[in-house]
Motif scaffolding. Structure first.
Motif, PDB file in Angstrom:
ATOM      1  N   PHE A 134       0.817  -1.220   0.000  1.00  0.00           N
ATOM      2  CA  PHE A 134       0.000   0.000   0.000  1.00  0.00           C
ATOM      3  C   PHE A 134       0.849   1.267   0.000  1.00  0.00           C
ATOM      4  CE2 PHE A 134      -2.256  -3.418   2.196  1.00  0.00           C
ATOM      5  CZ  PHE A 134      -3.372  -3.533   1.388  1.00  0.00           C
ATOM      6  N   LEU A 135       2.138   1.134  -0.340  1.00  0.00           N
ATOM      7  CA  LEU A 135       3.018   2.313  -0.249  1.00  0.00           C
ATOM      8  C   LEU A 135       2.622   3.369  -1.264  1.00  0.00           C
ATOM      9  CD1 LEU A 135       5.249   2.518  -2.762  1.00  0.00           C
ATOM     10  CD2 LEU A 135       6.266   0.621  -1.554  1.00  0.00           C
ATOM     11  N   GLU A 183       4.142   6.483  -3.588  1.00  0.00           N
ATOM     12  CA  GLU A 183       5.388   7.052  -4.081  1.00  0.00           C
ATOM     13  C   GLU A 183       5.624   8.366  -3.338  1.00  0.00           C
ATOM     14  OE1 GLU A 183       5.574   7.293  -8.360  1.00  0.00           O
ATOM     15  OE2 GLU A 183       4.756   5.272  -8.522  1.00  0.00           O
ATOM     16  N   LYS A 236      -6.380  -4.799  -1.936  1.00  0.00           N
ATOM     17  CA  LYS A 236      -5.587  -3.805  -2.656  1.00  0.00           C
ATOM     18  C   LYS A 236      -6.416  -3.074  -3.701  1.00  0.00           C
ATOM     19  CE  LYS A 236      -2.469  -1.302  -4.234  1.00  0.00           C
ATOM     20  NZ  LYS A 236      -1.066  -1.374  -4.450  1.00  0.00           N
ATOM     21  N   ASN A 251      -7.494   1.089  -3.554  1.00  0.00           N
ATOM     22  CA  ASN A 251      -7.242   2.100  -4.591  1.00  0.00           C
ATOM     23  C   ASN A 251      -8.541   2.600  -5.209  1.00  0.00           C
ATOM     24  OD1 ASN A 251      -4.542   2.188  -4.143  1.00  0.00           O
ATOM     25  ND2 ASN A 251      -3.899   1.248  -6.067  1.00  0.00           N
ATOM     26  N   TYR A 294      -7.447  12.960   0.895  1.00  0.00           N
ATOM     27  CA  TYR A 294      -7.974  12.538  -0.413  1.00  0.00           C
ATOM     28  C   TYR A 294      -9.238  13.301  -0.811  1.00  0.00           C
ATOM     29  CZ  TYR A 294      -4.225   9.369  -1.134  1.00  0.00           C
ATOM     30  OH  TYR A 294      -2.947   8.897  -1.358  1.00  0.00           O
ATOM     31  N   GLY A 323      -8.565  16.396  -1.804  1.00  0.00           N
ATOM     32  CA  GLY A 323      -7.860  17.484  -2.478  1.00  0.00           C
ATOM     33  C   GLY A 323      -8.405  17.605  -3.893  1.00  0.00           C
ATOM     34  N   GLY A 351      -3.609  10.695 -11.089  1.00  0.00           N
ATOM     35  CA  GLY A 351      -2.897  10.051 -12.190  1.00  0.00           C
ATOM     36  C   GLY A 351      -1.897   9.083 -11.598  1.00  0.00           C
ATOM     37  N   CYS A 394      -0.744   3.909 -10.745  1.00  0.00           N
ATOM     38  CA  CYS A 394      -1.565   2.989  -9.937  1.00  0.00           C
ATOM     39  C   CYS A 394      -3.059   3.268 -10.033  1.00  0.00           C
ATOM     40  CB  CYS A 394      -1.104   3.042  -8.487  1.00  0.00           C
ATOM     41  SG  CYS A 394       0.639   2.616  -8.321  1.00  0.00           S
ATOM     42  N   PHE A 441       3.193  13.366 -11.584  1.00  0.00           N
ATOM     43  CA  PHE A 441       1.760  13.148 -11.290  1.00  0.00           C
ATOM     44  C   PHE A 441       1.399  13.613  -9.895  1.00  0.00           C
ATOM     45  CE2 PHE A 441       0.884   9.370  -8.540  1.00  0.00           C
ATOM     46  CZ  PHE A 441       2.186   8.982  -8.269  1.00  0.00           C
ATOM     47  N   LYS A 442       2.432  13.827  -9.062  1.00  0.00           N
ATOM     48  CA  LYS A 442       2.228  14.401  -7.727  1.00  0.00           C
ATOM     49  C   LYS A 442       3.596  14.846  -7.217  1.00  0.00           C
ATOM     50  CE  LYS A 442       2.798  10.290  -4.916  1.00  0.00           C
ATOM     51  NZ  LYS A 442       2.255   9.500  -3.825  1.00  0.00           N
TER      52      LYS A 442
END
Ligand code: UGA
Length: 436
Positions: free
Chosen positions: A147-148, A150, A206, A210, A251, A253, A259, A262, A324-325
């Motif tokens: 569940f990490l 980036e 998982k 997401n 979440y 935001g 994007g 994942c 993407f972030k």
């Protein structure tokens, strides 16, 4: 414990280094010789805070090694599968060819009693299929989703908020559970919940996680569409909703949406698998989640066009962000770059800047202009668009300083991350997304 980690991308490289840092003896294996060479020299092949230090410590301790040879996995008690599962070309399902290839290549090197722990995000049912292949060697396959995030990958791997292990029933499953428990002992002893499930549930956790996160982001972006029509402010709305502890502010935001490698492909693969299972209707809402998300990119482009009087052709536009972030150099399905490319397609002179992702962006989109320094991107711009909320733009860029560089004080805040009042007070025309 001796461990192998097959696949050394964003997930595997961090997992290998993190496992070595808690005392395990780890071999990371990847088919990409260049990546392996970088990792073996203590250099992270991608931007990930803290990974470089962790690699160097691991290599110096002798507990961390990297190789292109699958035979080096032999002798490990646990083999983590951490290869990618991208969206299949021409469809929405997950492309399992790398997972299948990794397991097939590993088979000859497995010994009875070994544990193969899948970490890649896969459609439910994959573990059972692979489990029967692995069982022929006397090894046991379990699913241990990751569940990490980036940008927070080292923290999330060493101190996860939960550990999930899907195991087959019976004595093999119990032995494998004990092995995984031992592998993650420091986290478990620190109180991390360790949840043991069947294989299918672990795979679903998982996908569901997401899907939920994507839905939450699209929910607030749908509210942004309503706020735009009603003259309300979605950022204030999100703050007010977030105080309800049942909802929470994370979440929520709003802006140009999600994007990366994942969330977009995972919700599509999840829906595709549900269709195969005859339950497509149950997650029909994910199509809406996807559409809302993609519409925000159109909206951002429209805001820029409107802000420049209806035509961007020949106008100079500074695009702040490509990743993407923030805290990532990943440009996979980056909403930021998508907005830049679309503006370029409308004839604008687009100058993109990003503190980490510029090389990746330039390689993928040579038609865009690039500036290494933020201020060079801002210089003489007719409009500024923030599409990745790096601190360099969000906190460290004052309206006065930016105003001294640009040709026109027009800003589109694609991440709703600026203090609108402060920018307006400095003479800027500020446009948020779903904000008054
Ligand atoms: C995501 C999940 O958060 C991880 O738990 C999961 O392990 C990972 O996918 C994966 O499947 O490997 P990640 O893709 O690194 O992690 O990124 P997030 O931090 O979740 O952000 C995803 C996207 O959503 C970004 O484009 C971000 O800008 C956007 N976002 C996030 C919003 O638009 N609004 C928000 O409030 C939060």
């Amino acid at each position: 414990m001796r461990m192998s980690v097959i696949g050394c991308g964003y997930l595997g490289a961090v997992h290998a280094a993190a496992m070595a840092s808690i005392g395990h003896d780890v071999i990371g294996i990847d088919v990409d010789a260049q990546k392996v060479a970088a990792l073996a020299s203590g250099t992270a092949p991608f931007f990930e805070p803290e990974l470089g230090e962790l690699l160097q410590e691991g290599l110096a301790s002798g507990r961390l090694r990297f190789s292109t040879e699958m035979s080096d996995a032999a002798g490990a008690a646990i083999h983590f599968i951490a290869v990618g599962t991208p969206q299949i070309p021409g469809g929405h399902s997950a492309d399992l060819r790398f997972v299948d290839a990794a397991v097939a290549a590993l088979l000859p090197h497995l010994s009875p009693g070994d544990v193969v722990a899948g970490k890649s995000t896969v459609p439910v049912g994959t573990a059972e299929r692979l489990g029967s292949v692995v069982a022929d060697t006397g090894a046991t396959l379990v699913w241990n989703p990751e569940f990490l995030r980036e940008g927070w990958a080292v923290h999330d791997t060493i101190s996860p908020d939960r550990l999930v292990v899907g195991v087959p029933s019976g004595a093999d499953g119990e032995r494998a559970t004990a092995a995984l428990h031992e592998a993650y002992r420091p986290a478990v002893e620190a109180g991390t919940p360790f949840l043991v499930t069947d294989l299918a549930t672990a795979e679903l956790v998982k996908g569901a996680a997401n899907a939920f996160l994507a839905t939450k982001i699209s929910f607030i972006n749908a509210m942004a569409e309503i706020a735009e029509a009603a003259g309300a402010d979605v950022a204030l709305l999100a703050d007010a909703l977030g105080h309800d502890t049942r909802i929470g502010r994370r979440y929520l935001g709003s802006g140009i949406g999600f994007g990366g490698g994942c969330l977009p492909k995972d919700i599509r693969a999840f829906a595709a698998r549900a269709e195969e299972l005859g339950r497509g209707e149950a997650v029909g809402f994910l199509r809406e989640v996807d559409s809302i998300n993609l519409r925000r990119r159109d909206r951002a482009v429209q805001l820029v066009v409107d802000a420049l009087g209806g035509l961007v052709f020949g106008r100079r536009i500074a695009v702040l962000g490509a990743a993407f972030k923030p805290f990532s150099d990943d440009i996979r399905d980056s909403p930021a770059l998508d907005v830049a490319v679309r503006l370029r397609g409308l004839g604008a002179d687009v100058i993109v800047t990003d503190p980490a992702a510029l090389d990746n962006a330039a390689a993928a989109h040579p038609q865009l202009g690039y500036a290494t320094e933020r201020d060079d991107a801002l210089r003489d711009a007719d409009a500024v668009v923030i599409v990745t909320e790096w601190d360099l733009y969000r906190r460290e860029m004052t309206p006065e300083h930016a105003g001294s560089l640009v040709a026109g004080r027009v800003i589109v805040d694609g991440r709703n991350c600026l203090d609108a009042a402060a920018w307006r007070a400095a003479g800027w025309t500020y446009h948020g997304m779903g904000r008054r």
